[in-house]
Design a protein around this motif. Structure first.
Motif, PDB file in Angstrom:
ATOM      1  N   GLY A 279       0.989  -1.018  -0.218  1.00 18.39           N
ATOM      2  CA  GLY A 279       0.287  -0.106   0.140  1.00 18.39           C
ATOM      3  C   GLY A 279       0.582   1.129   0.116  1.00 18.39           C
ATOM      4  N   PRO A 280      -0.057   1.907   0.049  1.00 17.33           N
ATOM      5  CA  PRO A 280       0.430   3.234   0.315  1.00 17.33           C
ATOM      6  C   PRO A 280       1.927   4.589   1.622  1.00 17.33           C
ATOM      7  CG  PRO A 280      -1.191   4.210   1.253  1.00 17.33           C
ATOM      8  CD  PRO A 280      -1.240   2.535   0.726  1.00 17.33           C
TER       9      PRO A 280
ATOM     10  N   ALA B  79       1.208   6.910  -4.733  1.00 16.34           N
ATOM     11  CA  ALA B  79       1.595   7.242  -3.892  1.00 16.34           C
ATOM     12  C   ALA B  79       2.694   7.999  -2.952  1.00 16.34           C
ATOM     13  CB  ALA B  79       0.685   6.425  -2.607  1.00 16.34           C
ATOM     14  N   THR B  80       4.205   6.990  -3.679  1.00 14.65           N
ATOM     15  CA  THR B  80       5.311   7.338  -3.287  1.00 14.65           C
ATOM     16  C   THR B  80       5.464   8.828  -4.623  1.00 14.65           C
ATOM     17  OG1 THR B  80       5.500   5.686  -2.061  1.00 14.65           O
ATOM     18  CG2 THR B  80       7.342   6.331  -3.333  1.00 14.65           C
TER      19      THR B  80
ATOM     20  N   ILE C 270      14.134   1.841  -4.268  1.00 12.39           N
ATOM     21  CA  ILE C 270      12.534   2.318  -2.896  1.00 12.39           C
ATOM     22  C   ILE C 270      11.507   1.978  -3.202  1.00 12.39           C
ATOM     23  CG2 ILE C 270      13.489   4.504  -2.736  1.00 12.39           C
ATOM     24  CD1 ILE C 270      11.490   6.121  -3.397  1.00 12.39           C
ATOM     25  N   PRO C 271      10.397   1.570  -2.606  1.00 11.07           N
ATOM     26  CA  PRO C 271       8.637   0.625  -2.789  1.00 11.07           C
ATOM     27  C   PRO C 271       8.390   1.317  -4.395  1.00 11.07           C
ATOM     28  CG  PRO C 271       9.438   0.706  -0.459  1.00 11.07           C
ATOM     29  CD  PRO C 271      10.289   1.491  -1.149  1.00 11.07           C
TER      30      PRO C 271
ATOM     31  N   ILE D 175       6.024  10.093   3.790  1.00  9.94           N
ATOM     32  CA  ILE D 175       6.846  11.847   2.857  1.00  9.94           C
ATOM     33  C   ILE D 175       5.487  12.490   3.196  1.00  9.94           C
ATOM     34  CG2 ILE D 175       7.489  12.621   0.919  1.00  9.94           C
ATOM     35  CD1 ILE D 175       8.513   9.990  -0.197  1.00  9.94           C
ATOM     36  N   ASP D 176       4.712  12.676   2.902  1.00 13.78           N
ATOM     37  CA  ASP D 176       3.239  13.541   3.078  1.00 13.78           C
ATOM     38  C   ASP D 176       3.786  13.907   4.102  1.00 13.78           C
ATOM     39  OD1 ASP D 176       2.445  13.222   0.509  1.00 13.78           O
ATOM     40  OD2 ASP D 176       0.848  11.630   1.153  1.00 13.78           O
TER      41      ASP D 176
END
Length: 491
Positions: free
Chosen positions: A264-265, A297-298, A292-293, A271-272
């Motif tokens: 998931g996110p 969202a990333t 990084i994954p 980060i957000d």
């Protein structure tokens, strides 16, 4: 030689049960009483002064548990050192082990001044060595303080003082017989006396039966007297930078976020959350070479960081890892978000560097593009410089500009080839190694003959590439010549 010991606190200066910090004055008095004759005998010709002025608080002993260290405290250490600079030939800073590597890295950037191209303007000319211990130097007995015979503290203090006599002009960290470059060190153990390691650079020096230089080449120091902090103009430059950093460092929030296997996110949300909390920069610890994954969202979070002018640096969680050009397909998308790789810069040094440079940016007039480029350049030996080389460029090696997609690849068959992305710019026309020979850049063929020669330049110039405009250049180490010396580049 006059060496000043600056006590910031830490285990080395604690006593009692539970351990409690001594004041700098108490520590200095105990050290002079219990160690003075021994230090004088083993360091003949050296005067050791214990400074008692630096304080981090008006309450209590005034020293600092390094767990509670804040970036502003780096500025306090640097300011006190500069106040003492003219009266001493070297410095030993006693520090707690928890954040000693952070302070060692930060001081290397605070005590040197570079311009927007990474060229030195004011340069540290004396040794600054941080040390501490896993066990206290003194123990409380019924008869008062006594030397703690089971501790590593005396060996570290004596070793730091001994290696300071080598006069290496850089910030270093001494622990368990080894002198490490400060911005390359990482804490590696909480239980062993060998508490620190340097995964990308061997020791600068060793202390045992005497002191001797290690395998790593020390920093050169000032290229000319006007750059040295001994010069009033250079000292003015570093003090002005330090004041500007001190004024703005509390406003810098650099968040360090590790990548973890998660569905998931989650990483995008982290980060957000950092950006929402006021983060001005991000250090992301990726897998392997900085991957990084992958998730929408990333990607969206990294793009939001770029839009917010938050510089994002990708490091590796692997202790001896190095982040390249995101070679794997799983990580190829990262560069499109504006994030930059930091080569072999440790996450600790990356955080300290980004914090200090961000706080200094307005003072120097650096925009975000300049800050991103400086994060990839080697300013104080903290990383391998991707865009320049001080030695030969051998077949199979390459240089990469930090301000655009320009590369110089020394192809084993074609020789040095300069490209701007997919566009060919120039080649030397033969295979061999590219190096400075006398006052010229020369391509040496496998049989030892010169296959190509560039224009005259400083014999100590560094081979480098730049993207704006795209060119192969030689950087004058003294800074006395304008910018660069251009080699013949076509196209």
């Amino acid at each position: 030689m006059r060496i000043c010991v600056i006590n910031t606190g830490g285990t080395i200066a604690c006593t009692g049960s539970p351990l409690a910090p001594m004041s700098a004055g108490q520590f200095a008095q105990a050290a002079q009483h219990l160690l003075g004759p021994s230090l004088a005998a083993s360091l003949q010709g050296v005067t050791v002064h214990f400074d008692t002025v630096l304080r981090f608080s008006d309450d209590g002993p005034g020293t600092l548990d390094s767990t509670d260290l804040r970036p502003r405290d780096w500025c306090r250490m640097a300011a006190r050192l500069l106040d003492l600079y003219d009266d001493h030939d070297g410095f030993v800073i006693l520090h707690g082990t928890d954040t000693m590597d952070y302070s060692a890295a930060a001081l290397s950037f605070l005590l040197n001044v570079a311009d927007g191209q990474g060229r030195a303007r004011a340069v540290l000319s004396k040794p600054v060595i941080l040390t501490g211990s896993q066990l206290p130097l003194f123990v409380q007995t019924a008869d008062g303080l006594a030397l703690n015979a089971a501790s590593d503290a005396l060996g570290n203090l004596a070793g730091a003082l001994s290696t300071a006599r080598l006069r290496l002009p850089e910030v270093a960290l001494f622990f368990d017989g080894r002198l490490l470059r400060g911005n390359r060190a990482l804490k590696s153990s909480t239980t062993e006396f060998a508490g620190f390691d340097s995964p990308h650079l061997p020791p600068l020096a060793h202390a045992g039966i005497g002191c001797w230089h290690g395998a790593a080449k020390p920093l050169r120091g000032p290229a000319r007297p006007a750059q040295a902090l001994d010069d009033p103009a250079a000292m003015t430059l570093v003090r002005a930078q330090l004041q500007a950093v001190a004024d703005r460092i509390d406003a810098q929030g650099v968040a360090q976020i590790p990548a973890v296997p998660a569905a998931g996110p989650l990483m995008g949300q982290l980060i957000d959350a950092a950006l929402s909390s006021g983060a001005t920069g991000l250090i992301l610890q990726g897998f392997g070479e900085g991957n990084i994954p992958t998730s929408p969202a990333t990607r969206a979070a990294l793009e939001a960081a770029q839009a917010a002018d938050a510089v994002t640096v990708i490091a590796s969680r692997v202790m001896a890892g190095s982040v390249g050009a995101f070679h794997y397909a799983a990580g190829a998308w990262i560069a499109d978000t504006g994030a930059i790789g930091c080569a072999d810069l440790t996450p600790v040094a990356a955080l300290a560097k980004l914090t200090v440079l961000s706080a200094a940016a307005d003072h120097h007039g650096w925009d975000r593009a300049t800050l991103r480029a400086l994060m990839q350049r080697s300013l104080a030996g903290e990383c391998a410089a991707p865009d320049c080389s001080t030695g030969p460029l051998w077949p199979g090696q390459a240089l990469r500009a930090v301000d655009g997609p320009v590369t110089l690849v020394n192809d084993p068959d074609q020789g040095p080839v300069l490209r701007d992305g997919d566009r060919f710019l120039w080649r030397a026309g033969a295979a061999g190694r590219l190096q400075m020979q006398g006052d010229r850049l020369v391509l040496i063929a496998p049989d030892g003959s010169p296959a190509w020669a560039g224009p005259q330049a400083d014999p100590h110039a560094r081979i480098a590439v730049a993207a704006h405009p795209a060119r192969l250049i030689l950087i004058d180490p003294t800074g006395q010549r304008p910018d660069v010396i251009a080699a013949p580049v076509q196209g």
